[in-house]
Scaffold this motif. Structure first.
Motif, PDB file in Angstrom:
ATOM      1  N   GLU A 108       0.829  -1.208   0.000  1.00 26.94           N
ATOM      2  CA  GLU A 108       0.000   0.000   0.000  1.00 26.94           C
ATOM      3  C   GLU A 108       0.866   1.262   0.000  1.00 26.94           C
ATOM      4  OE1 GLU A 108      -3.443   2.326   2.606  1.00 26.94           O
ATOM      5  OE2 GLU A 108      -2.692   0.385   3.300  1.00 26.94           O
ATOM      6  N   SER A 109       1.947   1.240   0.765  1.00 29.62           N
ATOM      7  CA  SER A 109       2.847   2.392   0.797  1.00 29.62           C
ATOM      8  C   SER A 109       3.409   2.690  -0.590  1.00 29.62           C
ATOM      9  CB  SER A 109       3.983   2.119   1.786  1.00 29.62           C
ATOM     10  OG  SER A 109       4.921   3.181   1.774  1.00 29.62           O
ATOM     11  N   SER A 110       3.804   1.653  -1.307  1.00 31.65           N
ATOM     12  CA  SER A 110       4.336   1.841  -2.658  1.00 31.65           C
ATOM     13  C   SER A 110       3.260   2.335  -3.609  1.00 31.65           C
ATOM     14  CB  SER A 110       4.919   0.524  -3.181  1.00 31.65           C
ATOM     15  OG  SER A 110       6.027   0.126  -2.409  1.00 31.65           O
ATOM     16  N   TYR A 111       2.067   1.745  -3.521  1.00 33.53           N
ATOM     17  CA  TYR A 111       0.978   2.172  -4.399  1.00 33.53           C
ATOM     18  C   TYR A 111       0.607   3.632  -4.145  1.00 33.53           C
ATOM     19  CZ  TYR A 111       0.046  -2.788  -5.524  1.00 33.53           C
ATOM     20  OH  TYR A 111       0.133  -4.082  -5.946  1.00 33.53           O
ATOM     21  N   ARG A 112       0.562   4.021  -2.876  1.00 34.42           N
ATOM     22  CA  ARG A 112       0.200   5.409  -2.569  1.00 34.42           C
ATOM     23  C   ARG A 112       1.301   6.369  -3.040  1.00 34.42           C
ATOM     24  NH1 ARG A 112      -4.393   6.187   0.118  1.00 34.42           N
ATOM     25  NH2 ARG A 112      -5.312   4.485   1.335  1.00 34.42           N
ATOM     26  N   ALA A 113       2.552   5.932  -2.958  1.00 38.23           N
ATOM     27  CA  ALA A 113       3.640   6.769  -3.479  1.00 38.23           C
ATOM     28  C   ALA A 113       3.507   6.935  -4.991  1.00 38.23           C
ATOM     29  CB  ALA A 113       4.989   6.153  -3.123  1.00 38.23           C
ATOM     30  N   ALA A 114       3.165   5.850  -5.683  1.00 38.26           N
ATOM     31  CA  ALA A 114       2.952   5.928  -7.128  1.00 38.26           C
ATOM     32  C   ALA A 114       1.773   6.831  -7.452  1.00 38.26           C
ATOM     33  CB  ALA A 114       2.716   4.523  -7.695  1.00 38.26           C
ATOM     34  N   LEU A 115       0.728   6.756  -6.619  1.00 43.43           N
ATOM     35  CA  LEU A 115      -0.445   7.610  -6.815  1.00 43.43           C
ATOM     36  C   LEU A 115      -0.078   9.078  -6.637  1.00 43.43           C
ATOM     37  CD1 LEU A 115      -3.493   7.370  -7.368  1.00 43.43           C
ATOM     38  CD2 LEU A 115      -3.839   7.133  -4.909  1.00 43.43           C
ATOM     39  N   ALA A 116       0.765   9.369  -5.650  1.00 48.77           N
ATOM     40  CA  ALA A 116       1.186  10.751  -5.418  1.00 48.77           C
ATOM     41  C   ALA A 116       2.013  11.283  -6.590  1.00 48.77           C
ATOM     42  CB  ALA A 116       1.997  10.836  -4.127  1.00 48.77           C
ATOM     43  N   VAL A 117       2.904  10.448  -7.113  1.00 44.22           N
ATOM     44  CA  VAL A 117       3.695  10.860  -8.285  1.00 44.22           C
ATOM     45  C   VAL A 117       2.775  11.116  -9.463  1.00 44.22           C
ATOM     46  CG1 VAL A 117       5.429  10.129  -9.963  1.00 44.22           C
ATOM     47  CG2 VAL A 117       5.781   9.675  -7.527  1.00 44.22           C
ATOM     48  N   SER A 118       1.822  10.217  -9.683  1.00 43.71           N
ATOM     49  CA  SER A 118       0.896  10.361 -10.812  1.00 43.71           C
ATOM     50  C   SER A 118       0.098  11.653 -10.714  1.00 43.71           C
ATOM     51  CB  SER A 118      -0.042   9.156 -10.864  1.00 43.71           C
ATOM     52  OG  SER A 118       0.684   7.962 -11.106  1.00 43.71           O
ATOM     53  N   ALA A 119      -0.290  12.017  -9.487  1.00 44.21           N
ATOM     54  CA  ALA A 119      -1.019  13.279  -9.300  1.00 44.21           C
ATOM     55  C   ALA A 119      -0.129  14.470  -9.644  1.00 44.21           C
ATOM     56  CB  ALA A 119      -1.522  13.376  -7.868  1.00 44.21           C
ATOM     57  N   ARG A 120       1.140  14.390  -9.259  1.00 46.19           N
ATOM     58  CA  ARG A 120       2.063  15.513  -9.527  1.00 46.19           C
ATOM     59  C   ARG A 120       2.323  15.700 -11.012  1.00 46.19           C
ATOM     60  NH1 ARG A 120       4.992  13.459  -5.061  1.00 46.19           N
ATOM     61  NH2 ARG A 120       6.619  12.589  -6.407  1.00 46.19           N
ATOM     62  N   ILE A 121       2.378  14.599 -11.747  1.00 43.82           N
ATOM     63  CA  ILE A 121       2.731  14.695 -13.168  1.00 43.82           C
ATOM     64  C   ILE A 121       1.506  14.776 -14.062  1.00 43.82           C
ATOM     65  CG2 ILE A 121       4.925  13.509 -12.804  1.00 43.82           C
ATOM     66  CD1 ILE A 121       3.721  10.990 -13.951  1.00 43.82           C
ATOM     67  N   GLY A 122       0.314  14.791 -13.471  1.00 35.87           N
ATOM     68  CA  GLY A 122      -0.900  14.945 -14.265  1.00 35.87           C
ATOM     69  C   GLY A 122      -1.286  13.713 -15.051  1.00 35.87           C
ATOM     70  N   GLU A 127      -5.499   6.024 -15.426  1.00 37.54           N
ATOM     71  CA  GLU A 127      -4.283   5.568 -14.737  1.00 37.54           C
ATOM     72  C   GLU A 127      -4.409   5.785 -13.227  1.00 37.54           C
ATOM     73  OE1 GLU A 127      -1.417   7.941 -16.765  1.00 37.54           O
ATOM     74  OE2 GLU A 127      -0.923   6.374 -18.226  1.00 37.54           O
ATOM     75  N   VAL A 128      -4.949   6.927 -12.836  1.00 37.81           N
ATOM     76  CA  VAL A 128      -5.153   7.212 -11.414  1.00 37.81           C
ATOM     77  C   VAL A 128      -6.137   6.209 -10.816  1.00 37.81           C
ATOM     78  CG1 VAL A 128      -6.072   8.885  -9.759  1.00 37.81           C
ATOM     79  CG2 VAL A 128      -4.550   9.650 -11.607  1.00 37.81           C
ATOM     80  N   ALA A 129      -7.202   5.923 -11.549  1.00 38.69           N
ATOM     81  CA  ALA A 129      -8.205   4.973 -11.065  1.00 38.69           C
ATOM     82  C   ALA A 129      -7.603   3.579 -10.893  1.00 38.69           C
ATOM     83  CB  ALA A 129      -9.387   4.921 -12.039  1.00 38.69           C
ATOM     84  N   ASN A 130      -6.733   3.179 -11.812  1.00 36.43           N
ATOM     85  CA  ASN A 130      -6.087   1.871 -11.675  1.00 36.43           C
ATOM     86  C   ASN A 130      -5.236   1.804 -10.415  1.00 36.43           C
ATOM     87  OD1 ASN A 130      -7.117   0.563 -13.958  1.00 36.43           O
ATOM     88  ND2 ASN A 130      -5.551   1.432 -15.301  1.00 36.43           N
ATOM     89  N   LEU A 131      -4.537   2.887 -10.116  1.00 38.43           N
ATOM     90  CA  LEU A 131      -3.725   2.925  -8.901  1.00 38.43           C
ATOM     91  C   LEU A 131      -4.605   2.895  -7.654  1.00 38.43           C
ATOM     92  CD1 LEU A 131      -1.005   5.490 -10.006  1.00 38.43           C
ATOM     93  CD2 LEU A 131      -0.577   3.149  -9.244  1.00 38.43           C
ATOM     94  N   GLU A 132      -5.742   3.574  -7.701  1.00 41.00           N
ATOM     95  CA  GLU A 132      -6.673   3.508  -6.583  1.00 41.00           C
ATOM     96  C   GLU A 132      -7.144   2.072  -6.362  1.00 41.00           C
ATOM     97  OE1 GLU A 132      -8.666   7.994  -6.800  1.00 41.00           O
ATOM     98  OE2 GLU A 132      -9.612   6.313  -7.845  1.00 41.00           O
ATOM     99  N   GLY A 133      -7.348   1.355  -7.457  1.00 42.15           N
ATOM    100  CA  GLY A 133      -7.735  -0.047  -7.338  1.00 42.15           C
ATOM    101  C   GLY A 133      -6.648  -0.893  -6.708  1.00 42.15           C
ATOM    102  N   ASP A 134      -5.405  -0.579  -7.033  1.00 40.15           N
ATOM    103  CA  ASP A 134      -4.290  -1.310  -6.412  1.00 40.15           C
ATOM    104  C   ASP A 134      -4.228  -1.040  -4.909  1.00 40.15           C
ATOM    105  OD1 ASP A 134      -3.334  -2.523  -8.786  1.00 40.15           O
ATOM    106  OD2 ASP A 134      -2.263  -0.688  -9.335  1.00 40.15           O
ATOM    107  N   VAL A 135      -4.413   0.218  -4.522  1.00 39.83           N
ATOM    108  CA  VAL A 135      -4.458   0.552  -3.094  1.00 39.83           C
ATOM    109  C   VAL A 135      -5.583  -0.224  -2.421  1.00 39.83           C
ATOM    110  CG1 VAL A 135      -4.871   2.387  -1.409  1.00 39.83           C
ATOM    111  CG2 VAL A 135      -3.441   2.844  -3.414  1.00 39.83           C
ATOM    112  N   ALA A 136      -6.706  -0.323  -3.099  1.00 39.19           N
ATOM    113  CA  ALA A 136      -7.860  -1.032  -2.542  1.00 39.19           C
ATOM    114  C   ALA A 136      -7.534  -2.494  -2.260  1.00 39.19           C
ATOM    115  CB  ALA A 136      -9.046  -0.941  -3.506  1.00 39.19           C
TER     116      ALA A 136
END
Length: 272
Positions: A108-122, A127-136
């Motif tokens: 989860e820590s890695s997925y949330r870090a990837a989600l944060a990077v994805s938010a920063r780079i737009g 893609e964001v939704a897929n990462l949310e699914g991984d966190v889930a």
């Protein structure tokens, strides 16, 4: 360059054929050649290291795969920086490795870090939704069923808004919702989610066969819990037929799923 390209194609082909140990060896040669030509801290070295890590993970070397992904992240941090697409992809791979190793909190820590990077780079909404699914799925593995469901429902709605309700990307979330429903013993909802995913995959044109199998496996798991072992046998047999017909496309199907489908197909719905 031609030799390096041929070695890369061979490594990829070996991995797709399930010959993961040979793929690792071939990636060794590819990475060594790229490091000699571009330097050991080149972005392409990190890219190929991630491919070698996936082969290690598929071969059962979970610790080696995770260690390799960490090394790739270190190279990317030095070369392109942490607010980049390659870095986000490497974080995602690290999350998958940690989840496979039974460490969902670290995943989860890695997925949330990837989600944060994805938010920063737009990154785009899907893609964001897929990462949310991984966190889930990491939350679900930690027993937090309510949080997992909330995340997937939100991710699915985001995908529907951009892709339409019948897109296979949306079906991926239906599979997740099926797993969540099973976790809270809502067998009717689980069956409905898996059935919807299987139908969407069937209508969605050519897809990796393992995605279809994962939906059929969930459906076959839910059906005997609903008192319909004969339907489970039919569904499991359908999945096994697909795996026999498309060996390469279903190599990602785990041993546990294969054993369960064998049991369901052969024993008329006796789920382990």
């Amino acid at each position: 360059m031609a030799v390096a390209a041929a070695r890369t194609e061979l490594a990829q082909a070996l991995a797709q054929l399930g010959r993961t140990r040979e793929a690792v060896t071939q990636w060794d040669s590819v990475i060594a050649a790229v490091a000699r030509r571009q330097g050991p801290r080149a972005v392409q070295v990190a890219t190929f290291m991630q491919a070698r890590a996936r082969a290690r993970l598929a071969d059962g070397d979970l610790a080696g795969g995770e260690a390799e992904l960490r090394r790739a992240l270190a190279i990317l941090d030095d070369s392109v920086g942490p607010s980049t697409v390659p870095y986000a992809h490497a974080l995602l791979g690290l999350g998958h490795a940690r989840l496979a190793a039974g460490r969902p909190a670290a995943a989860e820590s890695s997925y949330r870090a990837a989600l944060a990077v994805s938010a920063r780079i737009g990154a785009n909404a899907v893609e964001v939704a897929n990462l949310e699914g991984d966190v889930a799925m990491a939350r679900l593995a930690q027993g937090d069923v309510a949080a997992a469901e909330s995340l997937v429902v939100h991710a699915r709605a985001r995908k529907v808004a951009h892709l339409g309700a019948d897109d296979p990307e949306v079906a991926d979330d239906d599979v997740k919702l099926g797993a969540i429903a099973l976790a809270r013993a809502d067998h009717a909802a689980a069956e409905a989610h898996f059935a919807r995913a299987a139908a969407a995959y069937a209508a969605g044109g050519p897809l990796p066969a393992w995605r279809v199998v994962q939906a059929l496996d969930g459906l076959a798991h839910a059906q005997p819990l609903r008192g319909r072992p004969a339907d489970a046998r039919t569904t499991a047999t359908r999945a096994r037929t697909l795996m026999a017909r498309d060996v390469d496309g279903t190599r990602r199907v785990t041993v546990a799923v294969r054993v369960r489908l064998d049991s369901l197909a052969g024993a008329g719905g006796a789920s382990p």
